[in-house]
Design an enzyme around this catalytic site. Structure first.
Site, PDB file in Angstrom:
ATOM      1  N   SER A 168       9.047 -29.453  14.702  1.00 54.40           N
ATOM      2  CA  SER A 168       9.849 -28.619  13.895  1.00 54.40           C
ATOM      3  C   SER A 168       9.568 -27.336  13.343  1.00 54.40           C
ATOM      4  O   SER A 168      10.208 -26.344  13.105  1.00 54.40           O
ATOM      5  CB  SER A 168      10.381 -29.659  12.739  1.00 54.40           C
ATOM      6  OG  SER A 168       9.553 -29.967  11.889  1.00 54.40           O
ATOM      7  N   HIS A 176       9.755 -26.680   5.213  1.00 54.49           N
ATOM      8  CA  HIS A 176       9.603 -25.872   6.529  1.00 54.49           C
ATOM      9  C   HIS A 176       9.786 -24.504   6.420  1.00 54.49           C
ATOM     10  O   HIS A 176      10.357 -23.817   5.524  1.00 54.49           O
ATOM     11  CB  HIS A 176      10.710 -26.441   7.574  1.00 54.49           C
ATOM     12  CG  HIS A 176      10.407 -27.771   8.101  1.00 54.49           C
ATOM     13  ND1 HIS A 176      10.321 -28.986   7.339  1.00 54.49           N
ATOM     14  CD2 HIS A 176      10.037 -28.083   9.380  1.00 54.49           C
ATOM     15  CE1 HIS A 176      10.042 -30.129   8.123  1.00 54.49           C
ATOM     16  NE2 HIS A 176       9.901 -29.556   9.321  1.00 54.49           N
TER      17      HIS A 176
END
Length: 301
Positions: free
Chosen positions: A54, A281
């Site tokens: 990811s 993230h």
């Protein structure tokens, strides 16, 4: 005198040749030295394949790119940015959120579709491969979800993961190392002409005690996870070094752009993202920083 001068000239020549060979060796073994002469990727030639998890696919930072939708692959992730700069004849991004090293050679089921084995995209015609993997093998995010605390001096995760004199994250990093090595060997087997770049993880956590309660992790856990991420990056660099790959250090340029930095500076979002991104993230700014690190290894501005 003439004889001595000739000997000195030979010595200089030997040193120059040695340095040139060393530069070639260091590219093959993980530095940002200039890549060796060979097949180029860019300017309408070559095939670039991006593999990863990811941090590579970059969920929610842009529009969905490719299939399956469950991979949460964005069109402004670092592979797309690198490709836009290189302009290869072919570009394939098969990165997928949640991927582990196992999903490079085996299909990955997502909440919305199945991603084929990522290594299937690597062919004999491939001239560049970027690889961002390892975090899910170690399990950083599954552990981090249970670390929130109302006591900024507490360290529930560190206490649990180092109980009995063990260090569970360190053990998982050690167990992941041979898997990364095997993947790199497999890439070279499938694409013997390709330049390979391992992409490290950016600086997620700040130096110091953190920014509780915005990031509700105690100082001890901040220190523990920051150290573990550093160990993971060191392992990735060492595997790149030993398996004929370059290494893109994203942690050094990402320092000061962690989850606790100002919203207009950070590369990695917190638990409640202020910019489009998944929690903990990279945002679009972070993906650009990661792209710049890859381009630096390839000696491109």
């Amino acid at each position: 005198m003439a004889k001595k001068s000739g000997g000195g000239g030979c010595l200089v020549l030997v040193l120059v040749v040695g340095l040139l060979a060393f530069g070639y060796y260091k590219w093959q073994h993980g530095s940002s030295s200039a890549p060796p002469e060979g097949v180029d990727t860019g300017g309408g030639s070559g095939r670039y394949v991006a593999l990863g998890d990811s941090y590579t696919s970059s969920p929610r930072t842009g529009r969905q790119a490719g299939t399956p939708a469950g991979c949460d692959r964005s069109d402004d992730n670092y592979p797309h940015l690198v490709s836009a700069k290189l302009k290869p004849a072919q570009f394939v991004d098969v990165s997928c959120s949640g991927a582990t090293t196992a999903n490079l050679s085996a299909a990955q089921k997502t909440g919305n579709g199945t991603n084929p084995p990522q290594l299937d995209a690597v062919t004999a015609e491939t001239t560049l491969v970027t690889l961002g993997i390892g975090g899910n093998d170690v399990g950083f995010f599954s552990y981090a979800s249970g670390c929130a605390t109302t006591n900024q001096n507490a360290s529930p995760c560190r206490d649990r993961l180092t109980a009995g004199g063990r260090d569970e994250l360190a053990e998982r990093i050690d167990a992941t190392a041979p898997k990364v090595a095997a993947v790199l060997d497999r890439i070279h087997q499938k694409a013997p002409k390709a330049k390979v770049v391992v992409v490290g993880y950016p600086a997620v956590l700040p130096d110091g005690a953190g920014c509780w309660p915005s990031l509700p992790f105690g100082a001890g856990d901040i220190e523990y996870f920051r150290g573990a991420l550093g160990k993971l990056n060191k392992m990735l660099e060492e595997k790149a070094d030993a398996h004929r790959a370059g290494y893109a250090d994203t942690a050094t340029p990402g320092k000061g752009h962690d989850v606790c930095s100002a919203s207009d500076k950070r590369w990695v979002e917190g638990l409640l993202p202020a910019s489009p991104a998944a929690p903990l993230h990279p945002n679009a700014r972070g993906e650009q920083g990661m792209a710049d690190a890859v381009l630096s290894v390839l000696k491109l501005p």
